[in-house]
Every structure is written in structure tokens, then in C-alpha cells.
Design an enzyme around this catalytic site. Structure first.
Site, PDB file in Angstrom:
ATOM      1  N   GLU A  88       0.816  -1.208   0.000  1.00 16.29           N
ATOM      2  CA  GLU A  88       0.000   0.000   0.000  1.00 16.29           C
ATOM      3  C   GLU A  88       0.852   1.261   0.000  1.00 16.29           C
ATOM      4  O   GLU A  88       2.049   1.225   0.279  1.00 16.29           O
ATOM      5  CB  GLU A  88      -0.949  -0.004   1.189  1.00 16.29           C
ATOM      6  CG  GLU A  88      -0.256   0.060   2.534  1.00 16.29           C
ATOM      7  CD  GLU A  88      -1.280  -0.003   3.676  1.00 16.29           C
ATOM      8  OE1 GLU A  88      -1.699  -1.113   4.010  1.00 16.29           O
ATOM      9  OE2 GLU A  88      -1.630   1.051   4.203  1.00 16.29           O
ATOM     10  N   CYS A 101       4.154   8.434   0.032  1.00 16.21           N
ATOM     11  CA  CYS A 101       4.736   7.490   0.973  1.00 16.21           C
ATOM     12  C   CYS A 101       4.814   6.123   0.294  1.00 16.21           C
ATOM     13  O   CYS A 101       3.805   5.601  -0.165  1.00 16.21           O
ATOM     14  CB  CYS A 101       3.839   7.435   2.206  1.00 16.21           C
ATOM     15  SG  CYS A 101       4.365   6.232   3.420  1.00 16.21           S
ATOM     16  N   CYS A 108       7.042  -6.890   7.115  1.00 14.84           N
ATOM     17  CA  CYS A 108       8.213  -6.365   7.810  1.00 14.84           C
ATOM     18  C   CYS A 108       8.568  -7.339   8.928  1.00 14.84           C
ATOM     19  O   CYS A 108       7.695  -7.998   9.483  1.00 14.84           O
ATOM     20  CB  CYS A 108       7.870  -4.996   8.416  1.00 14.84           C
ATOM     21  SG  CYS A 108       9.250  -4.188   9.255  1.00 14.84           S
ATOM     22  N   CYS A 112       7.655  -4.134  15.592  1.00 11.50           N
ATOM     23  CA  CYS A 112       7.235  -3.042  16.486  1.00 11.50           C
ATOM     24  C   CYS A 112       5.782  -3.255  16.927  1.00 11.50           C
ATOM     25  O   CYS A 112       4.917  -3.559  16.115  1.00 11.50           O
ATOM     26  CB  CYS A 112       7.384  -1.691  15.787  1.00 11.50           C
ATOM     27  SG  CYS A 112       9.075  -1.345  15.279  1.00 11.50           S
ATOM     28  N   CYS A 115       2.656  -1.331  15.248  1.00  9.61           N
ATOM     29  CA  CYS A 115       2.620  -1.223  13.786  1.00  9.61           C
ATOM     30  C   CYS A 115       1.882  -2.397  13.148  1.00  9.61           C
ATOM     31  O   CYS A 115       2.081  -3.553  13.520  1.00  9.61           O
ATOM     32  CB  CYS A 115       4.048  -1.154  13.264  1.00  9.61           C
ATOM     33  SG  CYS A 115       4.138  -0.962  11.483  1.00  9.61           S
ATOM     34  N   SER A 191      12.939   6.704   6.471  1.00  5.57           N
ATOM     35  CA  SER A 191      12.640   6.468   7.885  1.00  5.57           C
ATOM     36  C   SER A 191      13.097   5.076   8.294  1.00  5.57           C
ATOM     37  O   SER A 191      12.795   4.094   7.630  1.00  5.57           O
ATOM     38  CB  SER A 191      11.131   6.620   8.105  1.00  5.57           C
ATOM     39  OG  SER A 191      10.810   6.372   9.451  1.00  5.57           O
ATOM     40  N   CYS A 333       0.377   2.773   8.035  1.00  2.00           N
ATOM     41  CA  CYS A 333       1.296   1.657   7.840  1.00  2.00           C
ATOM     42  C   CYS A 333       0.710   0.247   7.882  1.00  2.00           C
ATOM     43  O   CYS A 333       0.650  -0.370   8.934  1.00  2.00           O
ATOM     44  CB  CYS A 333       2.353   1.730   8.939  1.00  2.00           C
ATOM     45  SG  CYS A 333       3.828   2.442   8.347  1.00  2.00           S
TER      46      CYS A 333
HETATM   47  N1  SAH Z   1      10.417   0.883   9.240  1.00  4.42           N
HETATM   48  C1  SAH Z   1      10.569   2.294   9.160  1.00  4.42           C
HETATM   49  C2  SAH Z   1       9.593   2.988   8.249  1.00  4.42           C
HETATM   50  C3  SAH Z   1       8.147   2.588   8.279  1.00  4.42           C
HETATM   51  S1  SAH Z   1       7.130   3.142   9.595  1.00  4.42           S
HETATM   52  C4  SAH Z   1      10.575   2.896  10.546  1.00  4.42           C
HETATM   53  O1  SAH Z   1      10.410   2.171  11.507  1.00  4.42           O
HETATM   54  O2  SAH Z   1      10.790   4.090  10.667  1.00  4.42           O
HETATM   55  C5  SAH Z   1       6.998   4.876   9.463  1.00  4.42           C
HETATM   56  C6  SAH Z   1       6.687   5.529  10.789  1.00  4.42           C
HETATM   57  O3  SAH Z   1       5.339   5.268  11.211  1.00  4.42           O
HETATM   58  C7  SAH Z   1       7.583   5.038  11.909  1.00  4.42           C
HETATM   59  O4  SAH Z   1       7.993   6.102  12.709  1.00  4.42           O
HETATM   60  C8  SAH Z   1       6.648   4.124  12.668  1.00  4.42           C
HETATM   61  O5  SAH Z   1       7.095   3.938  13.972  1.00  4.42           O
HETATM   62  C9  SAH Z   1       5.338   4.854  12.558  1.00  4.42           C
HETATM   63  N2  SAH Z   1       4.158   4.028  12.824  1.00  4.42           N
HETATM   64  C10 SAH Z   1       3.967   2.728  12.539  1.00  4.42           C
HETATM   65  N3  SAH Z   1       2.766   2.312  12.952  1.00  4.42           N
HETATM   66  C11 SAH Z   1       2.152   3.390  13.475  1.00  4.42           C
HETATM   67  C12 SAH Z   1       0.882   3.611  14.085  1.00  4.42           C
HETATM   68  N4  SAH Z   1       0.000   2.635  14.192  1.00  4.42           N
HETATM   69  N5  SAH Z   1       0.602   4.852  14.515  1.00  4.42           N
HETATM   70  C13 SAH Z   1       1.496   5.859  14.394  1.00  4.42           C
HETATM   71  N6  SAH Z   1       2.691   5.714  13.845  1.00  4.42           N
HETATM   72  C14 SAH Z   1       3.041   4.489  13.405  1.00  4.42           C
END
Ligand code: SAH
Length: 345
Positions: A88, A101, A108, A112, A115, A191, A333
Site C-alpha cells: 500500500e 509514501c 516487515c 514493532c 505497527c 525512515s 502503515c
Molecule cells: N520501518 C521504518 C519505516 C516505516 S514506519 C521505521 O520504523 O521508521 C513509518 C513511521 O510510522 C515510523 O515512525 C513508525 O514507527 C510509525 N508508525 C507505525 N505504525 C504506526 C501507528 N499505528 N501509529 C502511528 N505511527 C506508526
């Protein structure tokens, strides 16, 4: 799966065309058509050349299969890859231009806790051409006769770009090639969750894109609760790598800090952040958590977000609360992909 023509730089394409016995100028024609987001089958070149390319290369490696438009103009896309995988992307419309984006992996493996992209683990890396084709497809959808529509690219979709390092770097080179779609490195932000050795490597590439690091916590123990990568690299190691990035590129770096209720947004966290980051050439982007159905974490709320921001600023840091766009068309995300896949099942 066939090969992907959009993986090639212009020079590589020129070699391919020449070595297949075609006239050299055909390479420029094919390249220009690719950069306009055209399929091989729709290129204005001799049929024989199209057929030759189609034997080995995907006609359309990335296809938009669904577009959702928010009341604020933000668009979200589902893309289908040639092997049937789904990724997406998002297009945010700002006064200064369109910011896209992109995803760098299907799924992934960083794990985290907040996410959605990582819920099913890593399926596979995207090739540089599959990352580029997301931009080409969206650009073609929006560009008028005067040129490109996408002016800014952020690598903040699904996947960890530095966990797919080679393809990501090649994408960065190809998307910023002056004779291609020509998005300036200064308009590209990568990022990462903080894969320290790769931050050093990226600094040495001479690409000068903006570096953004997902911090989300002020201590290593706290960070490890939501981000497994924190067990491998400490915050201090990340800060050192970021300082090196700044030294090499002259680019101020950015920290993303997603505010999670009861986890990371008390006054003590603000104080700790000030202590950690004061005097560094960085900016803090505060993100309001998009609550993910499968996760139990809660957003901190608007008031808390602005209070937290004010505390950081009072401590001498540069910080902003990130604007929310496209909230009416579902999540951050990986949420769109996750709900699509669920629906299919
Ligand atoms: N893997 C990379 C890039 C993808 S995520 C990274 O970790 O930076 C892009 C950003 O969105 C990251 O800062 C991530 O922590 C944040 N993110 C992911 N899921 C989210 C959510 N549910 N709410 C808010 N931010 C989120």
C-alpha cells in the site's frame, strides 16, 4: 516471476538495448516511456522490441488496484505486484506539492508493537524497480502535461528500508536521476527503526537524503518494550550514527516519536528527551498513534500531544506535532493491506 525493467538505471538499460541488437536511441525512448509510468505493451516503440522485452520483463510490475480518497484530498492505494502480493501507499497533497509514501518490503520483520505492517512478518523484499514503480504509477495518475505530480517521496510505508539496503539505495539513485523522474534527494526522507551500521553505510553513499529515525522512547528498556530492534542497538549508538550522518551530509536529522498513552508521553519523558537531544542538529516529529485493531496500545490524545510538544520546545528542542491526514480512509502503515487480505480470506 519475470525480471523488472524499472530496476535498471538508464546506463544499464542502454547496455541491454544495445546488446540485444537494437539501435542505441531506442534506449532513451524506452526509458522516457518507463519514467512516464507506461507499460511495455503501451510504449511507442516497434512491436518487435516490445515483444522482445515482454518475453523477459514484467509488463506492469506494480498495478494500482484500489484508490481511496479522503475528504482532505489524501489518497491511499493498494498496489498488486506481479506475483500477486499486495502493498500500500499514500499520497498527501500539500500546498508546496504532492508527497508520496512508499513501501520498501511486503510486510516487515522488525516486530514493532504499534505497527500493522509487521503483524504477518516479512514476506519479501521489494526490488528497486518495484519501489520506483509505485512512484511512477501514482505520478502518471496525477501528472498533467506540464510534468510531474509527485514532488516529495517518504520511505515510511510498509517495511524497513535499511533491512532491504541494496534495493533501497538503488531506488534512491534511480528516483533522483536527473534525466529520469528527478525527485531531488533533498525532497526524499528515509525512515528507519534504527539499524545502526546501515545508517553509517548510508551516510557514506553520498546520497544526501533526509534521515528520519523512529525513536518512540527515551530509555533502552522502555524502547525494547515496543521495538525489538532496541535490544540490538542502544539509543546512544543511534545518536552517534545520526551525528555521523549529519557530519557527512550536512542534513539535519529527524526523530519520529509516536505518543502512546501511559508509555512514553509523561513530563519525565519530555525531560529525558530534552537531555538526550539538546544541542543536536535535529527535529522531533510527534505522531499521534493510529490505533491498530490487533494491538492494545492507545493514542495519547491531542491535548497531551500539544502539551508534550510545548515542553520539548521550552527545553530548547525543535518539535512539531505531525498533521493528521486521511484519517477517514483508514489508518497507518499496513492497516489497509491487512484489512484487504482479511477481506479476501
Ligand atoms: N520501518 C521504518 C519505516 C516505516 S514506519 C521505521 O520504523 O521508521 C513509518 C513511521 O510510522 C515510523 O515512525 C513508525 O514507527 C510509525 N508508525 C507505525 N505504525 C504506526 C501507528 N499505528 N501509529 C502511528 N505511527 C506508526
Amino acid at each position: 516471476m519475470k525480471k523488472i525493467l524499472q530496476d535498471l538505471s538508464f546506463e544499464e538499460l542502454e547496455n541491454l538495448i544495445e546488446s540485444s541488437g537494437e539501435k542505441k536511441f531506442r534506449a532513451r525512448q524506452v526509458y522516457t516511456a518507463l519514467m512516464q509510468g507506461k507499460k511495455i505493451s503501451g510504449m511507442n516503440v516497434p512491436l518487435e522490441l516490445r515483444q522482445k522485452l515482454l518475453q523477459e520483463y514484467e509488463d506492469e510490475p506494480v498495478r494500482i488496484i484500489k484508490t481511496l480518497t479522503s475528504s482532505d484530498g489524501t489518497e491511499k492505494y493498494l498496489f498488486a505486484l506481479a506475483d500477486g502480493n499486495i502493498i500500500e501507499g499514500v499520497l498527501m497533497k500539500h500546498d508546496y506539492g504532492f508527497s508520496q509514501c512508499v513501501s520498501t518490503q511486503v510486510g516487515c520483520r522488525m516486530g514493532c508493537k504499534f505497527c500493522a505492517s509487521t503483524l504477518g512478518g516479512l514476506v519479501r523484499n521489494l526490488t528497486s524497480g518495484e519501489i520506483l514503480s509505485q512512484v511512477l504509477a501514482v505520478n502518471a495518475l496525477h501528472s498533467d502535461k506540464r510534468g510531474k505530480a509527485v514532488t516529495k517521496v517518504v520511505l515510511m510505508g510498509s517495511g524497513e528500508p535499511l533491512d532491504n539496503y541494496g534495493n533501497t539505495v538503488k531506488f534512491l539513485k534511480n528516483v533522483s536521476a536527473p534525466d529520469g523522474i528527478n525527485i531531488s534527494p533533498r525532497s526524499i526522507s528515509l525512515s528507519t527503526c534504527g539499524i545502526v551500521p546501515k545508517i553509517y553505510e548510508l551516510a557514506d553513499e553520498g546520497l544526501d537524503v533526509n534521515l528520519t529515525v523512529s525513536l518512540h522512547q527515551t530509555t533502552d528498556e522502555g524502547r525494547a518494550r515496543t521495538m525489538p530492534i532496541a535490544k540490538k542497538y542502544t539509543i546512544l549508538e543511534i545518536l552517534k550514527a545520526c551525528d555521523y550522518y549529519f557530519k557527512k551530509t550536512g542534513r539535519r536529522y529527524i526523530f519520529e516519536y509516536t505518543l502512546i498513552a501511559g508509555e512514553n508521553c509523561g513530563s519525565e519523558h519530555a525531560e529525558q528527551l530534552v537531555r538526550l537531544l539538546k544541542g543536536r542538529c535535529c527535529h522531533i516529529n510527534l505522531i499521534r498513534l493510529n490505533e491498530v485493531e490487533e494491538r492494545r496500545l492507545k493514542s495519547a490524545g491531542d491535548r497531551r500531544a500539544y502539551e508534550f510538544c510545548a515542553r520539548l520546545e521550552k527545553g530548547g528542542l525543535s518539535a512539531t506535532v505531525r498533521r493528521r491526514l486521511g484519517t477517514d480512509i483508514g489508518g497507518a502503515c499496513g492497516q489497509l493491506r491487512a484489512s484487504y487480505i482479511k477481506g479476501e480470506e
